[in-house]
Design an enzyme around this catalytic site. Structure first.
Site, PDB file in Angstrom:
ATOM      1  N   ASP A 104      17.007 -15.429   7.257  1.00  0.00           N
ATOM      2  CA  ASP A 104      17.540 -15.150   6.183  1.00  0.00           C
ATOM      3  C   ASP A 104      19.575 -14.694   6.691  1.00  0.00           C
ATOM      4  O   ASP A 104      19.479 -14.519   7.270  1.00  0.00           O
ATOM      5  CB  ASP A 104      17.467 -14.843   5.249  1.00  0.00           C
ATOM      6  CG  ASP A 104      17.217 -14.966   3.581  1.00  0.00           C
ATOM      7  OD1 ASP A 104      18.746 -15.619   3.337  1.00  0.00           O
ATOM      8  OD2 ASP A 104      16.864 -14.250   3.231  1.00  0.00           O
ATOM      9  N   ASP A 133      17.938 -20.915  -4.190  1.00  0.00           N
ATOM     10  CA  ASP A 133      16.341 -19.402  -4.390  1.00  0.00           C
ATOM     11  C   ASP A 133      16.215 -19.932  -5.790  1.00  0.00           C
ATOM     12  O   ASP A 133      15.304 -19.201  -6.565  1.00  0.00           O
ATOM     13  CB  ASP A 133      17.494 -17.955  -5.038  1.00  0.00           C
ATOM     14  CG  ASP A 133      17.239 -17.576  -3.786  1.00  0.00           C
ATOM     15  OD1 ASP A 133      16.462 -17.638  -2.733  1.00  0.00           O
ATOM     16  OD2 ASP A 133      18.253 -16.184  -3.259  1.00  0.00           O
TER      17      ASP A 133
HETATM   18  C1  DGJ Z   1      17.145 -14.271   0.439  1.00  0.00           C
HETATM   19  C2  DGJ Z   1      16.148 -15.566  -0.004  1.00  0.00           C
HETATM   20  O1  DGJ Z   1      16.747 -17.149  -0.392  1.00  0.00           O
HETATM   21  C3  DGJ Z   1      14.779 -15.148  -0.102  1.00  0.00           C
HETATM   22  O2  DGJ Z   1      13.757 -16.501  -0.270  1.00  0.00           O
HETATM   23  C4  DGJ Z   1      14.282 -13.727  -0.194  1.00  0.00           C
HETATM   24  O3  DGJ Z   1      13.552 -14.199   1.563  1.00  0.00           O
HETATM   25  C5  DGJ Z   1      15.357 -12.322  -0.200  1.00  0.00           C
HETATM   26  N1  DGJ Z   1      16.571 -13.396   0.563  1.00  0.00           N
HETATM   27  C6  DGJ Z   1      14.990 -11.972   0.548  1.00  0.00           C
HETATM   28  O4  DGJ Z   1      15.749 -10.667   1.031  1.00  0.00           O
END
Ligand code: DGJ
Length: 740
Positions: free
Chosen positions: A490, A555
Site C-alpha cells: 500500500d 477503496d
Molecule cells: C488503503 C487501502 O486502499 C485499503 O484497502 C486498506 O488497506 C487501508 N489502506 C489500510 O490502511
C-alpha cells in the site's frame, strides 16, 4: 518486421495490421512519415518509399521548419512547439571554440542520424529485474536509431521495440553524455508520437480517491492539454493511458484508434498538442515539474517506455490489444505461482484496526469454508498500530494481538488450505513509531520546515540507499519467517515536501527504489505475489504491472460506483489484474444498500475477492457466497484470460453489459448489470461477439442451471432473450459454452 532502405534512408516498421514509417532527410534529421492501418491485402514487402516526403516544409524564408514532424523533437531544432528533450550544455567542446564569449548554458540540441542497429534483447529503463518469465517470452526486435549532436558530444538512441501481434511499439530513449563535463537534462519525454492531423478526440481517465478511472471523452483544441501526476506514485487524479481518434469516427468496435500508456509509476506527464494546422502530437515521459536529470561524463540514462499502438477495431479493439499485451508481455508469470489469480479474502472492512488472533482466525475459517484460496490480513497487525496514528514503520508482529506469534495464524490458514498474505506500507512511517524515533532524518522533508503529515504519516526518503536496504531486509525477513505468499503493498499519501538527500532526483529514485525492493523480493521468493495498492487505485501502470500480479483499483467497493471505475480501468488494463471485492450490503463508503447478486456480478468481472464481515452473516447467506465462489472458479479462466467486449457502455443506457470470450469461441461469460432504469423504458438488444455461428451453446447461471440452448448465430444477432423486467441492480452473469 523492421526494414531500412539505404537508398531513400526510409525505415518501415511492419506490424500485423499497422505500419510505422520514418526517414532520414538530407540534413540527417529523422522525420516521421506516418503511422496507421496497413491497407487490407497488403504484402509484407509493400513499403513506403519516402520519395516525396516533407521537402515542401523547407525554405529559408518560412517558419515551417519548426513544424517538421521530427521523431524526437529536440529543443534546438525546434523551440516553437513542445519539445521531447531539452538539454543544457555547460560549454562548447574545446575543439569547436568559436572565439566569442559564451552565454551559458547552451540550450541547443540538434540530433542527426549516425547509424542504426536491430537488437533482440533491448529493454527500456526500469524494466523488471526479478527474472520471472512473462507468459510470452519470445524475442522481439528493437530498432535502435543512433542520433548524434553535430557539435556537442551528446547522443540519443531512439528505441522502437515491436510486438507485431498486438500492433504495439514500445518507445524509449537512451541518452549518452560522451563529453568531459556533466550535462543537465531539463525536459525528458520518453517519446513523441505524431498522429494524423485532426486525430483530436481524446479518451482518457481522470478522477480522485474513491472515484478513480472515470472515463472522459473530449475534443482537443489548438494548443496543449496536459494530464499528469505530481506525486511519487502514478496517482489518483489521472492515469497515464489514452486513446485518440478522429471525432465521431470511432466507436466501441469500429474505427481507427491510436492509443498509448506509460510504463512508469512516478511523476509523469502526457502532453496532447494540436498545432495550428491540426497536426496532433503526444509527448509522454517524466514530468518536468521539479525535475532533474544530470548525466556525468560517460554516463547514460535509459528512460522507461511509452507504449503506443494502433487499432482498426475501435476503442474495444484498442483495449483488447492493451490487455493482451499486459497479460502476455508484462505481468509476471511465476512458475511457482497459481495459474489463475486466486480468490482472496481481505479482513480490512471486517475488522479495520480492531484485529487480533481470534477474529482473524474466525474469519479465516469462514473464508476457507466458502472456498477462498488466499487469506490476507490487512493494516494493524504490527507495532503499536491500533489506529492510523502510530506504528507505521515498525514491521514487527504485535504481541498484544498475537500472543503466540503470527505463526499460529499462518499455520491455521495453511491448515485450512489457503495461502497467507499480509498488508504492508513500506514507503511510510508514523512520527509515533520506533523507526521515526531512531531515524528522524529518514523522511522526505526540507530542513527548517514543518514536515506536513497526511493520514498522520510521513514518507521515507528512498533517495537514501540505507532506507531502501532497510525496507528490503524487513520485508525479506517477514516472507522468510511467516511463509508469506502475498503482499498487499500500500501507499497512502501524496508528497508535500519532496526534500531528499537525492535532491530533485528523488522523483525518479523513489520509483526505482520501490521497483528494486519488489524485484529483489520476487527474485528471492519466486512464490511471492504482490498486489499494488495506493489508497485504492493510485498506483496502476505498466511499470507496476511488471512486478505486481494484481492491483487494487479503488477503496470504493460500492457495486454501482465500481461499474464506472472498472469500465474506465478496462480501457487499458486486463481483468486478470483487477482485484474486486464483494463487501457489506450497506457499503461503508457510500452507505448504499446493494443486493448480494449485484455485488457478486460486479466483483466477478475481475479477480474476485471477499471483504465482508463473514462472522456477521447468517448460514444461508454464506451458502450463497459459496455458490458464487464455485461458479467464479468455473468461469475465471474466461474472465482472467479471455478477450473483453464491452457490449453496452454505461454512457449508452444506464447499465453495463460485457462479455469475456476465449479466443477459440467455445466459451464466454456474459455479464449485465443495470445501474439506472426507468420502469417500462427500452431494453437494448445486446448481441454477443466472437462465438461460432453454427455451434449450439448452453447458457447457464451461477447455479449451473441451463437457461437456454441457442446457436452462436442467434446469440450474435438477437442476443440473450429478454424476459424480465429490469430494475436498478438487475444483473445476469451467465456462462456460455459450446454444447459439443
Ligand atoms: C488503503 C487501502 O486502499 C485499503 O484497502 C486498506 O488497506 C487501508 N489502506 C489500510 O490502511
Amino acid at each position: 518486421m523492421i526494414h531500412f532502405n539505404p537508398e531513400t534512408q526510409t525505415f518501415n516498421l511492419i506490424l500485423q495490421r499497422s505500419y510505422y514509417a520514418m526517414q532520414v532527410d538530407a540534413a540527417g534529421r529523422l522525420i516521421h512519415l506516418g503511422w496507421g492501418a496497413r491497407p487490407r491485402h497488403a504484402n509484407p514487402d509493400d513499403r513506403i518509399s519516402g520519395q516525396t516526403s516533407h521537402r515542401h516544409y523547407e525554405t529559408k524564408a518560412s517558419f515551417e521548419t519548426q513544424r517538421l514532424p521530427l521523431e524526437i523533437v529536440p529543443f534546438g531544432d525546434v523551440v516553437t512547439f513542445q519539445e521531447t528533450l531539452k538539454v543544457n550544455f555547460p560549454s562548447l567542446p574545446r575543439d569547436t571554440a568559436v572565439g566569442e564569449s559564451l552565454h551559458l548554458p547552451i540550450r541547443d540540441l540538434r540530433l542527426r542520424y549516425a547509424r542504426h542497429d536491430i537488437a533482440d534483447d533491448a529493454q527500456p529503463g526500469l524494466s523488471p529485474t526479478h527474472g520471472l518469465p512473462v507468459k510470452n517470452n519470445s524475442p522481439r526486435q528493437t530498432l535502435r536509431i543512433h542520433l548524434q549532436d553535430p557539435v556537442q558530444p551528446f547522443a540519443v538512441i531512439l528505441c522502437y521495440r515491436l510486438t507485431p501481434e498486438h500492433d504495439i511499439i514500445e518507445r524509449w530513449c537512451e541518452l549518452e553524455n560522451n563529453g568531459l563535463e556533466p550535462v543537465q537534462i531539463e525536459v525528458c519525454h520518453f517519446a513523441t508520437l505524431h498522429l494524423p492531423a485532426g486525430t483530436n478526440e481524446l479518451t482518457a481517465v481522470t478522477g480522485s480517491w474513491a472515484q478513480e478511472f472515470m472515463a472522459r471523452r473530449q475534443r482537443l483544441h489548438q494548443g496543449s492539454f496536459v494530464l499528469e501526476s505530481r506525486t511519487l506514485q502514478t496517482g489518483h487524479h489521472a492515469n497515464p493511458i489514452f486513446m485518440l481518434n478522429r471525432p465521431e469516427q470511432a466507436g466501441e468496435e469500429s474505427g481507427s484508434v491510436y492509443f498509448g500508456q506509460l510504463a512508469y509509476s512516478g511523476s509523469w506527464r502526457l502532453v496532447f498538442e494540436q498545432l495550428p494546422q491540426g497536426d496532433v502530437r503526444v509527448h509522454g515521459g517524466y514530468n518536468p515539474f521539479d525535475f532533474e536529470l544530470k548525466l556525468a561524463p560517460g554516463e547514460r540514462h535509459i528512460t522507461p517506455a511509452l507504449v503506443q499502438g494502433f487499432s482498426d477495431s475501435g476503442w474495444g479493439g484498442a483495449s483488447r490489444q492493451m490487455h493482451a499485451f499486459a497479460r502476455e508481455r508484462v505481468l509476471p508469470h511465476s512458475p511457482a505461482g497459481p495459474r489463475f489469480r486466486p480468490v482472496l479474502y481481505n479482513s480490512w472492512e471486517a475488522t479495520y484496526f480492531d484485529l487480533n488472533y481470534e477474529n482473524q482466525v474466525a474469519l479465516a475459517r469462514r473464508a476457507a469454508a466458502l472456498g477462498v484460496e488466499l487469506f490476507c490480513v490487512d493494516d494493524g497487525w504490527f507495532g503499536e498500530r491500533r489506529s492510523d496514528r502510530a506504528g507505521l514503520g515498525d514491521w514487527v508482529v504485535s504481541e498484544a494481538l498475537f500472543p503466540q506469534g503470527l505463526e499460529q495464524l499462518v499455520q491455521e490458514v495453511h491448515r485450512l488450505g489457503m495461502k497467507f498474505g499480509l498488508w504492508v506500507e513500506p514507503e511510510m512511517v508514523n512520527p509515533d513509531s520506533d523507526l521515526y524515533r531512531q531515524h528522524p532524518d529518514w523522511v522526505l522533508h526540507f530542513p527548517g520546515r514543518e514536515r506536513t503529515e497526511a493520514r498522520h504519516q510521513l514518507i521515507l526518503d528512498y533517495g537514501r540507499t540505507e532506507v531502501v536496504e532497510h525496507i528490503f531486509t524487513v520485508l525479506d525477513n517477514l516472507v522468510e519467517r511467516y511463509a508469506i505468499s502475498f503482499f498487499k503493498w500500500d501507499m497512502n499519501r501524496n508528497v508535500t515536501e519532496p526534500g531528499s538527500v537525492a535532491g530533485k532526483a528523488i522523483w525518479y529514485k523513489h520509483v526505482a527504489g520501490v521497483y528494486s525492493v519488489m524485484d529483489r523480493l520476487r527474485q528471492k521468493h519466486p512464490g511471492l505475489d504482490i498486489q499494488s495498492c495506493s489508497g485504492g487505485g493510485g498506483r496502476v501502470d505498466l511499470g507496476m504491472l511488471g512486478r505486481a500480479d494484481q492491483v487494487w483499483v479503488s477503496d470504493n467497493t460500492d457495486a454501482f460506483d465500481r461499474l464506472h471505475i472498472q469500465e474506465g480501468f478496462s480501457l487499458a488494463y486486463p481483468a486478470r489484474c483487477m482485484e474486486a471485492w464483494v463487501t457489506h450490503e450497506h457499503n461503508h463508503i457510500t452507505r448504499r444498500a446493494i443486493p448480494l447478486s449485484t455485488r457478486f456480478a460486479v466483483a466477478m468481472r475481475g479477480v474476485l475477492g471477499i471483504g465482508s464481515s463473514l462472522h456477521e452473516l447468517a448460514e444461508a447467506e454464506l451458502a450463497e457466497y459459496a455458490t458464487y465462489l464455485r461458479f467464479y472458479k468455473q468461469i475465471r479462466p474466461i474472465i482472467q484470460e479471455g478477450d473483453l467486449y464491452r457490449l453496452q457502455r454505461l454512457e449508452e443506457f444506464g447499465g453495463s453489459a460485457i462479455e469475456y470470450m476465449l479466443p477459440d469461441g467455445r466459451e464466454a461469460v456474459y455479464s449485465l448489470v443495470v445501474e439506472k432504469y426507468q420502469v417500462d423504458s427500452f431494453h437494448p438488444v445486446i448481441p454477443l461477439k466472437g462465438l461460432m455461428p453454427a455451434a449450439m451453446y448452453t447458457v447457464s447461471d451461477h447455479h449451473g442451471l441451463e437457461l437456454y440452448r441457442l446457436s452462436g448465430y442467434e446469440l450474435m444477432t438477437l442476443g440473450i432473450p429478454k424476459e424480465t423486467q429490469w430494475y436498478p441492480g438487475f444483473c445476469q452473469t451467465w456462462h456460455i459454452k459450446a454444447a459439443i
